[in-house]
Write a protein that holds these residues in place. Structure first.
Motif, PDB file in Angstrom:
ATOM      1  N   PRO A  14       0.783  -1.083  -0.007  1.00 46.71           N
ATOM      2  CA  PRO A  14       0.036   0.082   0.008  1.00 46.71           C
ATOM      3  C   PRO A  14       0.841   1.209  -0.024  1.00 46.71           C
ATOM      4  N   GLY A  15       0.359   2.337  -0.879  1.00 47.13           N
ATOM      5  CA  GLY A  15       1.338   3.523  -0.787  1.00 47.13           C
ATOM      6  C   GLY A  15       0.306   4.791  -0.507  1.00 47.13           C
ATOM      7  N   TYR A  16       0.986   5.945  -0.592  1.00 44.27           N
ATOM      8  CA  TYR A  16       0.192   7.133  -0.291  1.00 44.27           C
ATOM      9  C   TYR A  16      -0.635   7.486  -1.294  1.00 44.27           C
ATOM     10  N   GLY A  17      -0.624   7.210  -2.517  1.00 43.87           N
ATOM     11  CA  GLY A  17      -1.693   7.357  -3.333  1.00 43.87           C
ATOM     12  C   GLY A  17      -3.119   6.704  -2.897  1.00 43.87           C
ATOM     13  N   GLN A  18      -2.688   5.537  -2.677  1.00 49.65           N
ATOM     14  CA  GLN A  18      -3.957   4.442  -2.190  1.00 49.65           C
ATOM     15  C   GLN A  18      -4.658   5.067  -0.933  1.00 49.65           C
ATOM     16  N   LEU A  19      -3.672   5.476  -0.022  1.00 52.13           N
ATOM     17  CA  LEU A  19      -4.096   6.055   1.078  1.00 52.13           C
ATOM     18  C   LEU A  19      -5.097   7.375   1.016  1.00 52.13           C
ATOM     19  N   LEU A  20      -4.568   8.269   0.128  1.00 53.32           N
ATOM     20  CA  LEU A  20      -5.153   9.527   0.024  1.00 53.32           C
ATOM     21  C   LEU A  20      -6.364   9.117  -0.985  1.00 53.32           C
ATOM     22  N   ARG A  21      -6.775   8.044  -1.546  1.00 59.03           N
ATOM     23  CA  ARG A  21      -8.084   8.102  -2.367  1.00 59.03           C
ATOM     24  C   ARG A  21      -8.967   7.400  -1.436  1.00 59.03           C
ATOM     25  N   THR A  22      -8.697   7.232  -0.077  1.00 62.58           N
ATOM     26  CA  THR A  22      -9.790   6.714   0.807  1.00 62.58           C
ATOM     27  C   THR A  22     -10.876   7.408   0.985  1.00 62.58           C
ATOM     28  N   PRO A  23     -12.120   7.084   0.811  1.00 56.03           N
ATOM     29  CA  PRO A  23     -13.091   7.987   1.049  1.00 56.03           C
ATOM     30  C   PRO A  23     -13.159   8.957   2.189  1.00 56.03           C
ATOM     31  N   ARG A  24     -13.800  10.156   1.679  1.00 58.87           N
ATOM     32  CA  ARG A  24     -13.767  11.310   2.727  1.00 58.87           C
ATOM     33  C   ARG A  24     -12.455  11.557   3.692  1.00 58.87           C
ATOM     34  N   ALA A  25     -11.479  11.084   3.208  1.00 59.90           N
ATOM     35  CA  ALA A  25     -10.041  11.197   3.767  1.00 59.90           C
ATOM     36  C   ALA A  25      -9.718  12.673   3.852  1.00 59.90           C
ATOM     37  N   TRP A  26     -10.021  13.296   2.812  1.00 57.61           N
ATOM     38  CA  TRP A  26      -9.635  14.875   2.530  1.00 57.61           C
ATOM     39  C   TRP A  26     -10.480  15.729   3.347  1.00 57.61           C
ATOM     40  N   THR A  27     -11.757  15.453   3.453  1.00 59.32           N
ATOM     41  CA  THR A  27     -12.462  16.356   4.473  1.00 59.32           C
ATOM     42  C   THR A  27     -11.878  16.355   5.923  1.00 59.32           C
ATOM     43  N   PHE A  28     -10.987  15.688   6.419  1.00 58.63           N
ATOM     44  CA  PHE A  28     -10.548  15.758   7.674  1.00 58.63           C
ATOM     45  C   PHE A  28      -8.888  16.195   7.453  1.00 58.63           C
ATOM     46  N   LEU A  29      -8.317  15.826   6.432  1.00 55.99           N
ATOM     47  CA  LEU A  29      -6.862  15.690   6.240  1.00 55.99           C
ATOM     48  C   LEU A  29      -6.511  17.426   6.279  1.00 55.99           C
ATOM     49  N   LEU A  30      -7.215  18.074   5.277  1.00 52.39           N
ATOM     50  CA  LEU A  30      -6.953  19.414   5.097  1.00 52.39           C
ATOM     51  C   LEU A  30      -7.141  20.432   6.438  1.00 52.39           C
ATOM     52  N   PRO A  31      -8.414  20.342   6.946  1.00 50.81           N
ATOM     53  CA  PRO A  31      -8.418  21.054   8.262  1.00 50.81           C
ATOM     54  C   PRO A  31      -7.566  20.691   9.304  1.00 50.81           C
TER      55      PRO A  31
END
Length: 407
Positions: A14-31
């Motif tokens: 598993p890599g970072y690209g796969q991790l960042l494609r996790t559903p709704r991850a960006w909703t808490f990562l950026l804040p």
């Protein structure tokens, strides 16, 4: 949701690209990224402001250390309350109180108030530091479940933390040296307020609050896990590196008449940590985590033992980079281990124990390094990271059997 993510994330590497494609991850990562930036500014801003108003690194270090001790003591309580009542219910009032306390500390320092008042306000300033990192890690754990991406997420969060320690000191130093000595702490308060409230607004990704007797029992057991107790010692040692570096780099650069290099040198140190974390997250590790932790920590202790020998900016930059490179593997492996050791209902609390251990180690190091810098040569404070990491690696070696995860 957890099962779905786990099924989609079962590649052997598993890599970072796969991790960042996790559903709704960006909703808490950026804040979460925005909300944790002030954490890297707080203690250094306090040191630079109080040293300017009092002329003493010892006083500045002691007040900053009070903030760190207060945070270390309160962090596990904040984690337990978060597991019990939810992230938003804890984060909103804590963010508001921290902003008020930080601005009050700034005003008192500028007014040359008695030192006891600064110590008094430093307590709530530290106690109300928002625990954004553990909260983000808890959201990853809830989202990923038993996915092999959990180790990648631990590495990603370590990189994010270290990026904070690259940007934070640089920003604090730039503001305090080019604008006004109070600018760093004022900016820290403003960023905490904006970032904390923005993160708290992301409700959909926060871990659910489950109120059952079984969950309550699990919540009470986080500190009772033997492996967590050993990791607390290890993370305390890592905290002595952060604290010792902050004070000693500031004293060293001032002694050579180039205080502006302080943030640059600390950025090199944190940058090494960040780059090492990126590499660690991209590797599919096969060995047992507790063996990796002991090996990585031994390298860290050896590297930290060389810092006090630095006699030039270039040598110090090189050794700082080496120390930074050695920190990331220990941090990542430790967070991965605690995620496997502790039940989900007490995971935020467990993460805050480690965060608190780092803060306590940092506070202890700031105090000790400040005294050494005041009474001995410029750079004597580097003896503190050496001592802290050597004691921690001896503890890890003696109690390494407690770090074995029994599923």
């Amino acid at each position: 949701m957890v099962a779905t993510v786990a099924q989609k994330s079962t590649s052997p590497r598993p890599g970072y690209g796969q991790l960042l494609r996790t559903p709704r991850a960006w909703t808490f990562l950026l804040p979460g990224f925005a909300a944790r930036q002030p954490f890297g500014m707080l203690t250094l801003s306090i040191v630079l402001l109080v040293q300017h108003t009092t002329g003493s690194y010892g006083a500045a270090g002691a007040i900053a250390a009070t903030t760190g001790v207060s945070m270390a003591v309160s962090a596990p309580l904040a984690g337990r309350l978060t597991d019990r009542h939810g992230q938003r219910a804890v984060l909103v009032p804590v963010t508001l109180l921290h902003t008020l306390s930080s601005l009050t500390l700034t005003a008192l320092a500028l007014a040359h108030a008695p030192l006891w008042t600064l110590f008094a306000v430093a307590v709530p300033t530290g106690a109300t530091v928002p625990q954004i990192g553990p909260m983000v890690r808890a959201r990853w754990s809830t989202t990923l479940g038993k996915s092999p991406l959990t180790s990648t997420a631990a590495a990603f969060e370590s990189v994010t933390d270290e990026f904070t320690f690259v940007v934070g000191p640089l920003l604090a130093t730039a503001l305090c040296t080019t604008v006004t000595p109070a600018a760093g702490l004022v900016a820290e308060a403003a960023l905490t307020l904006a970032g904390g409230l923005l993160f708290a607004a992301q409700r959909r990704s926060q871990p659910p609050v489950v109120r059952t007797e079984r969950t309550r029992a699990r919540r009470e057991s986080a500190i009772r896990v033997p492996g967590v107790q050993v990791l607390i010692v290890a993370f305390f040692g890592i905290g002595t590196v952060f604290g010792g570096m902050q004070v000693s780099l500031a004293a060293f650069t001032e002694s050579i008449g180039r205080p502006g290099l302080n943030g640059v040198l600390y950025g090199v140190f944190a940058g090494g940590n960040m780059l090492s974390g990126i590499v660690c997250g991209a590797i599919a590790w096969q060995g047992a985590p507790h063996r990796r932790l002991l090996g990585g920590y031994t390298a860290l202790a050896l590297a930290a033992s060389l810092l006090w020998t630095s006699d030039s900016v270039l040598v110090l930059a090189g050794l700082g980079l080496l120390v930074g490179v050695c920190i990331a593997p220990a941090l990542i492996t430790g967070y991965t281990l605690v995620g496997d050791m502790v039940a989900g209902g007490a995971r935020t609390e467990a993460f805050t124990w480690l965060t608190g251990a780092v803060a306590l180690g940092q506070a202890t190091a700031i105090t000790a390094a400040g005294q050494l810098e005041d009474h001995f040569w410029a750079g004597a404070g580097f003896l503190v990271p050496m001592t802290g990491t050597l004691l921690a690696v001896l503890t890890l070696a003696a109690l390494r059997s407690r770090l074995t995860v029994r599923r």
